[in-house]
Design a protein around this motif. Structure first.
Motif, PDB file in Angstrom:
ATOM      1  N   LEU A  72      24.281 -26.133  -5.571  1.00 13.70           N
ATOM      2  CA  LEU A  72      24.102 -25.379  -4.322  1.00 13.70           C
ATOM      3  C   LEU A  72      22.720 -24.726  -4.220  1.00 13.70           C
ATOM      4  CD1 LEU A  72      25.303 -24.180  -1.707  1.00 13.70           C
ATOM      5  CD2 LEU A  72      26.069 -22.233  -3.071  1.00 13.70           C
TER       6      LEU A  72
ATOM      7  N   PRO B 229      29.936 -25.729   6.637  1.00 13.31           N
ATOM      8  CA  PRO B 229      30.452 -24.655   7.496  1.00 13.31           C
ATOM      9  C   PRO B 229      29.381 -23.633   7.883  1.00 13.31           C
ATOM     10  CG  PRO B 229      31.302 -24.451   5.252  1.00 13.31           C
ATOM     11  CD  PRO B 229      30.589 -25.751   5.320  1.00 13.31           C
ATOM     12  N   MET B 230      28.392 -23.448   7.022  1.00 19.10           N
ATOM     13  CA  MET B 230      27.259 -22.549   7.320  1.00 19.10           C
ATOM     14  C   MET B 230      25.991 -23.290   6.951  1.00 19.10           C
ATOM     15  SD  MET B 230      28.102 -19.048   5.347  1.00 19.10           S
ATOM     16  CE  MET B 230      28.987 -17.716   6.089  1.00 19.10           C
TER      17      MET B 230
ATOM     18  N   PHE C 186      24.016 -14.644   3.191  1.00 20.29           N
ATOM     19  CA  PHE C 186      25.389 -14.215   2.907  1.00 20.29           C
ATOM     20  C   PHE C 186      25.568 -13.964   1.399  1.00 20.29           C
ATOM     21  CE2 PHE C 186      29.727 -16.119   2.097  1.00 20.29           C
ATOM     22  CZ  PHE C 186      30.507 -15.198   2.758  1.00 20.29           C
ATOM     23  N   ILE C 187      24.987 -14.830   0.573  1.00 18.06           N
ATOM     24  CA  ILE C 187      25.075 -14.663  -0.890  1.00 18.06           C
ATOM     25  C   ILE C 187      24.219 -13.469  -1.321  1.00 18.06           C
ATOM     26  CG2 ILE C 187      24.436 -15.719  -3.121  1.00 18.06           C
ATOM     27  CD1 ILE C 187      24.998 -18.481  -1.823  1.00 18.06           C
TER      28      ILE C 187
ATOM     29  N   ASN D 270      26.512 -23.693  -8.812  1.00 23.36           N
ATOM     30  CA  ASN D 270      25.183 -23.191  -8.457  1.00 23.36           C
ATOM     31  C   ASN D 270      24.052 -24.103  -8.908  1.00 23.36           C
ATOM     32  OD1 ASN D 270      25.929 -21.031  -6.909  1.00 23.36           O
ATOM     33  ND2 ASN D 270      26.309 -19.757  -8.706  1.00 23.36           N
TER      34      ASN D 270
ATOM     35  N   MET E  85      34.450 -17.883  -5.793  1.00 27.22           N
ATOM     36  CA  MET E  85      33.482 -18.120  -4.723  1.00 27.22           C
ATOM     37  C   MET E  85      33.673 -17.085  -3.619  1.00 27.22           C
ATOM     38  SD  MET E  85      31.859 -20.846  -5.717  1.00 27.22           S
ATOM     39  CE  MET E  85      32.200 -20.846  -7.459  1.00 27.22           C
ATOM     40  N   ASN E  86      32.623 -16.806  -2.921  1.00 31.67           N
ATOM     41  CA  ASN E  86      32.584 -15.814  -1.863  1.00 31.67           C
ATOM     42  C   ASN E  86      32.824 -16.478  -0.493  1.00 31.67           C
ATOM     43  OD1 ASN E  86      31.994 -13.408  -0.592  1.00 31.67           O
ATOM     44  ND2 ASN E  86      29.786 -13.602  -0.830  1.00 31.67           N
ATOM     45  N   PRO E  87      33.686 -15.965   0.366  1.00 30.80           N
ATOM     46  CA  PRO E  87      34.605 -14.824   0.213  1.00 30.80           C
ATOM     47  C   PRO E  87      35.845 -15.206  -0.619  1.00 30.80           C
ATOM     48  CG  PRO E  87      34.672 -15.687   2.490  1.00 30.80           C
ATOM     49  CD  PRO E  87      33.714 -16.535   1.739  1.00 30.80           C
TER      50      PRO E  87
ATOM     51  N   ARG F  22      50.451 -13.187   8.966  1.00 36.53           N
ATOM     52  CA  ARG F  22      50.550 -13.991   7.743  1.00 36.53           C
ATOM     53  C   ARG F  22      51.141 -13.159   6.619  1.00 36.53           C
ATOM     54  NH1 ARG F  22      44.990 -15.934   8.437  1.00 36.53           N
ATOM     55  NH2 ARG F  22      45.158 -17.646   9.899  1.00 36.53           N
TER      56      ARG F  22
ATOM     57  N   ILE G  90      19.514 -16.628  -9.602  1.00 37.97           N
ATOM     58  CA  ILE G  90      20.132 -17.882 -10.058  1.00 37.97           C
ATOM     59  C   ILE G  90      19.049 -18.962 -10.227  1.00 37.97           C
ATOM     60  CG2 ILE G  90      21.797 -19.714  -9.529  1.00 37.97           C
ATOM     61  CD1 ILE G  90      23.436 -17.563  -7.985  1.00 37.97           C
TER      62      ILE G  90
ATOM     63  N   ARG H 153      44.050  -7.345   8.423  1.00 37.38           N
ATOM     64  CA  ARG H 153      43.785  -8.515   9.273  1.00 37.38           C
ATOM     65  C   ARG H 153      44.872  -9.579   9.074  1.00 37.38           C
ATOM     66  NH1 ARG H 153      37.994  -9.849   8.407  1.00 37.38           N
ATOM     67  NH2 ARG H 153      38.791 -11.025   6.647  1.00 37.38           N
TER      68      ARG H 153
ATOM     69  N   LEU I  79      23.785 -19.137   4.653  1.00 35.76           N
ATOM     70  CA  LEU I  79      24.534 -18.979   3.398  1.00 35.76           C
ATOM     71  C   LEU I  79      23.723 -18.153   2.388  1.00 35.76           C
ATOM     72  CD1 LEU I  79      27.057 -19.586   1.743  1.00 35.76           C
ATOM     73  CD2 LEU I  79      26.083 -21.818   1.147  1.00 35.76           C
TER      74      LEU I  79
ATOM     75  N   VAL J 245      39.294 -16.331   0.679  1.00 33.49           N
ATOM     76  CA  VAL J 245      39.344 -17.568   1.473  1.00 33.49           C
ATOM     77  C   VAL J 245      39.097 -18.819   0.621  1.00 33.49           C
ATOM     78  CG1 VAL J 245      38.303 -18.768   3.461  1.00 33.49           C
ATOM     79  CG2 VAL J 245      38.432 -16.265   3.460  1.00 33.49           C
ATOM     80  N   MET J 246      38.189 -18.733  -0.336  1.00 31.80           N
ATOM     81  CA  MET J 246      37.724 -19.932  -1.036  1.00 31.80           C
ATOM     82  C   MET J 246      38.691 -20.320  -2.156  1.00 31.80           C
ATOM     83  SD  MET J 246      35.031 -20.404   0.753  1.00 31.80           S
ATOM     84  CE  MET J 246      33.948 -21.543  -0.036  1.00 31.80           C
TER      85      MET J 246
HETATM   86  N1  CAA Z   1      36.701 -11.859   3.515  1.00 33.12           N
HETATM   87  C1  CAA Z   1      37.936 -12.294   3.790  1.00 33.12           C
HETATM   88  N2  CAA Z   1      38.199 -13.233   4.726  1.00 33.12           N
HETATM   89  C2  CAA Z   1      37.160 -13.713   5.417  1.00 33.12           C
HETATM   90  C3  CAA Z   1      35.844 -13.298   5.192  1.00 33.12           C
HETATM   91  C4  CAA Z   1      35.621 -12.315   4.201  1.00 33.12           C
HETATM   92  N3  CAA Z   1      34.403 -11.862   3.892  1.00 33.12           N
HETATM   93  N4  CAA Z   1      35.024 -13.967   6.028  1.00 33.12           N
HETATM   94  C5  CAA Z   1      35.801 -14.791   6.760  1.00 33.12           C
HETATM   95  N5  CAA Z   1      37.095 -14.649   6.382  1.00 33.12           N
HETATM   96  C6  CAA Z   1      38.244 -15.388   6.904  1.00 33.12           C
HETATM   97  C7  CAA Z   1      38.456 -15.077   8.373  1.00 33.12           C
HETATM   98  O1  CAA Z   1      39.291 -13.977   8.536  1.00 33.12           O
HETATM   99  C8  CAA Z   1      39.139 -16.329   8.853  1.00 33.12           C
HETATM  100  O2  CAA Z   1      40.502 -16.287   8.509  1.00 33.12           O
HETATM  101  P1  CAA Z   1      41.590 -17.053   9.387  1.00 33.12           P
HETATM  102  O3  CAA Z   1      41.285 -18.515   9.279  1.00 33.12           O
HETATM  103  O4  CAA Z   1      42.791 -16.651   8.658  1.00 33.12           O
HETATM  104  O5  CAA Z   1      41.476 -16.547  10.733  1.00 33.12           O
HETATM  105  C9  CAA Z   1      38.534 -17.436   7.999  1.00 33.12           C
HETATM  106  O6  CAA Z   1      37.932 -16.772   6.871  1.00 33.12           O
HETATM  107  C10 CAA Z   1      37.491 -18.186   8.776  1.00 33.12           C
HETATM  108  O7  CAA Z   1      36.566 -17.247   9.274  1.00 33.12           O
HETATM  109  P2  CAA Z   1      35.830 -17.362  10.665  1.00 33.12           P
HETATM  110  O8  CAA Z   1      36.660 -18.149  11.611  1.00 33.12           O
HETATM  111  O9  CAA Z   1      35.396 -16.003  11.080  1.00 33.12           O
HETATM  112  O10 CAA Z   1      34.455 -18.075  10.356  1.00 33.12           O
HETATM  113  P3  CAA Z   1      34.181 -19.474   9.710  1.00 33.12           P
HETATM  114  O11 CAA Z   1      35.092 -20.518  10.213  1.00 33.12           O
HETATM  115  O12 CAA Z   1      32.708 -19.636   9.802  1.00 33.12           O
HETATM  116  O13 CAA Z   1      34.535 -19.282   8.173  1.00 33.12           O
HETATM  117  C11 CAA Z   1      33.674 -18.930   6.019  1.00 33.12           C
HETATM  118  C12 CAA Z   1      33.896 -18.321   7.400  1.00 33.12           C
HETATM  119  C13 CAA Z   1      35.016 -19.206   5.345  1.00 33.12           C
HETATM  120  C14 CAA Z   1      32.910 -17.882   5.220  1.00 33.12           C
HETATM  121  C15 CAA Z   1      32.891 -20.266   6.201  1.00 33.12           C
HETATM  122  O14 CAA Z   1      31.753 -20.044   6.976  1.00 33.12           O
HETATM  123  C16 CAA Z   1      32.465 -20.885   4.905  1.00 33.12           C
HETATM  124  O15 CAA Z   1      33.223 -21.565   4.240  1.00 33.12           O
HETATM  125  N6  CAA Z   1      31.179 -20.676   4.511  1.00 33.12           N
HETATM  126  C17 CAA Z   1      30.633 -21.176   3.273  1.00 33.12           C
HETATM  127  C18 CAA Z   1      31.088 -20.278   2.153  1.00 33.12           C
HETATM  128  C19 CAA Z   1      30.509 -20.702   0.837  1.00 33.12           C
HETATM  129  O16 CAA Z   1      29.804 -21.685   0.720  1.00 33.12           O
HETATM  130  N7  CAA Z   1      30.826 -19.917  -0.181  1.00 33.12           N
HETATM  131  C20 CAA Z   1      30.308 -20.149  -1.481  1.00 33.12           C
HETATM  132  C21 CAA Z   1      29.123 -19.225  -1.639  1.00 33.12           C
HETATM  133  S1  CAA Z   1      28.385 -19.493  -3.178  1.00 33.12           S
HETATM  134  C22 CAA Z   1      29.268 -18.569  -4.217  1.00 33.12           C
HETATM  135  O17 CAA Z   1      30.103 -17.799  -3.897  1.00 33.12           O
HETATM  136  C23 CAA Z   1      28.923 -18.770  -5.617  1.00 33.12           C
HETATM  137  C24 CAA Z   1      27.816 -17.990  -6.160  1.00 33.12           C
HETATM  138  O18 CAA Z   1      27.873 -17.733  -7.346  1.00 33.12           O
HETATM  139  C25 CAA Z   1      26.590 -17.614  -5.397  1.00 33.12           C
END
Ligand code: CAA
Length: 283
Positions: A193, A225-226, A234-235, A190, A142-144, A58, A243, A52, A231, A147-148
């Motif tokens: 969150l 964002p979500m 997703f987690i 956490n 952090m997930n994903p 990129r 947790i 991708r 979320l 990106v994070m």
């Molecule tokens: N893997 C890799 N890349 C991903 C992805 C994945 N699973 N999901 C989305 N992306 C990328 C997309 O390709 C896109 O990239 P570009 O900007 O380069 O095009 C970018 O992320 C944005 O994606 P989208 O436009 O499809 O969708 P979005 O704007 O809604 O973003 C998101 C998706 C980044 C996941 C965003 O919704 C977000 O930030 N959500 C909150 C995530 C969060 O809170 N994470 C923490 C979870 S808690 C945790 O991880 C800790 C724990 O211990 C539980």
């Protein structure tokens, strides 16, 4: 000590992301899990993510192939003998983590750092399963992961400054932002969150609003964002429950009591996106 070779234990959602970002940054990565099918699945996710990036221009095809060439598939923990840093991203279960850390302690070279990606379990207790607690540390991605930007870095009671600095530099080499926190249940991410997500679930449970409405309020009203229920799906609802239980048990305050509706969904096998159903349905 310069970290060059790393091992990621667990090739699931988090482990494959951790392996990907290290391979992209030029580290040699042993991606380990208990069987070949799981490792292959993790690699397939990495390949898809990198493709991708190429499509979006990129990354070049050559850079993608170079990153993939840095990933070595592993189904034997013995491969820990070859690395300077192990990052464990297996299931969130203290007994399993202790077993893995005791084994890694026997296998990894003396200088190797043993890190865990646990989202809430005490680093100090995991470190106590080894004979090198000063070289054990939390590296919470952090997930994903690709990106994070954040990596929460958690020192155990015995973690040395040198180990901390080394892990911090590694996170920076991945172009992530490390933030140091202390070893308390849920750390910072956490601890804040998950009670918000749990409260969103209580809001459904008490009939205040439908899941869609709750998520819309938090997205449009707070610029998240979500929404919290999206979320949570997703987690993974099992991870959310785990947790919350860790916070409830570790901090002993009823404000961390997991919502009964969360327990019910987990018992029903409604674990969120990964099982096809949680607060929403996925096809
Ligand atoms: N893997 C890799 N890349 C991903 C992805 C994945 N699973 N999901 C989305 N992306 C990328 C997309 O390709 C896109 O990239 P570009 O900007 O380069 O095009 C970018 O992320 C944005 O994606 P989208 O436009 O499809 O969708 P979005 O704007 O809604 O973003 C998101 C998706 C980044 C996941 C965003 O919704 C977000 O930030 N959500 C909150 C995530 C969060 O809170 N994470 C923490 C979870 S808690 C945790 O991880 C800790 C724990 O211990 C539980």
């Amino acid at each position: 000590m310069k970290i060059q070779n790393i091992m990621v234990v667990g090739a699931g959602q988090m482990g494959s992301g951790i392996a990907q970002v290290h391979a992209e940054a030029g580290y040699h990565v042993y991606l380990n899990d208990i069987d070949a099918a799981r490792v292959e699945k993790g690699l397939a996710v990495i390949r898809k993510n990198l493709s991708r990036q190429v499509e979006k221009e990129r990354m070049t095809e050559e850079q993608k192939e170079a990153a993939l060439a840095h990933i070595h598939l592993s189904t034997e923990l013995d491969d820990a003998q070859k690395v300077d840093l192990v990052i464990e991203a297996a299931i969130e279960n203290m007994d399993t983590k202790k077993e893995i850390f005791a084994a890694l302690d026997r296998l990894a070279p003396e200088h190797a750092i043993l890190a865990t990606n646990t989202s809430s379990l005490p680093i100090t207790e995991i470190a106590a399963a080894t004979n090198r607690p000063e070289q054990v540390i939390g590296m919470h991605f952090m997930n994903p992961v690709p990106v994070m930007k954040l990596v929460e870095i958690i020192r155990g009671l015995a973690t040395t400054d040198e180990v901390f600095e080394n892990v911090k530099n590694t996170a920076e080499a991945l172009k992530k932002v490390p933030v140091e926190v202390n070893d308390f249940p849920g750390f910072v991410s956490n601890r804040i969150l998950l009670p918000m997500i749990n409260e969103a679930i209580y809001t459904v449970y008490e009939g205040v609003a439908e899941p869609e409405a709750i998520d819309e309020v938090m997205k449009l009203g707070m610029n998240h964002p979500m929404g919290p229920l999206t979320l949570a799906d997703f987690i993974g609802l099992d991870t959310c429950l785990y947790i919350m239980e860790t916070l409830h048990e570790g901090l002993g305050d009823d404000k961390y009591r997991p919502c009964p509706l969360l327990r019910k969904y987990v018992k029903a096998g409604w674990l969120g996106k990964k099982s096809g159903r949680g607060f929403y349905q996925y096809h």
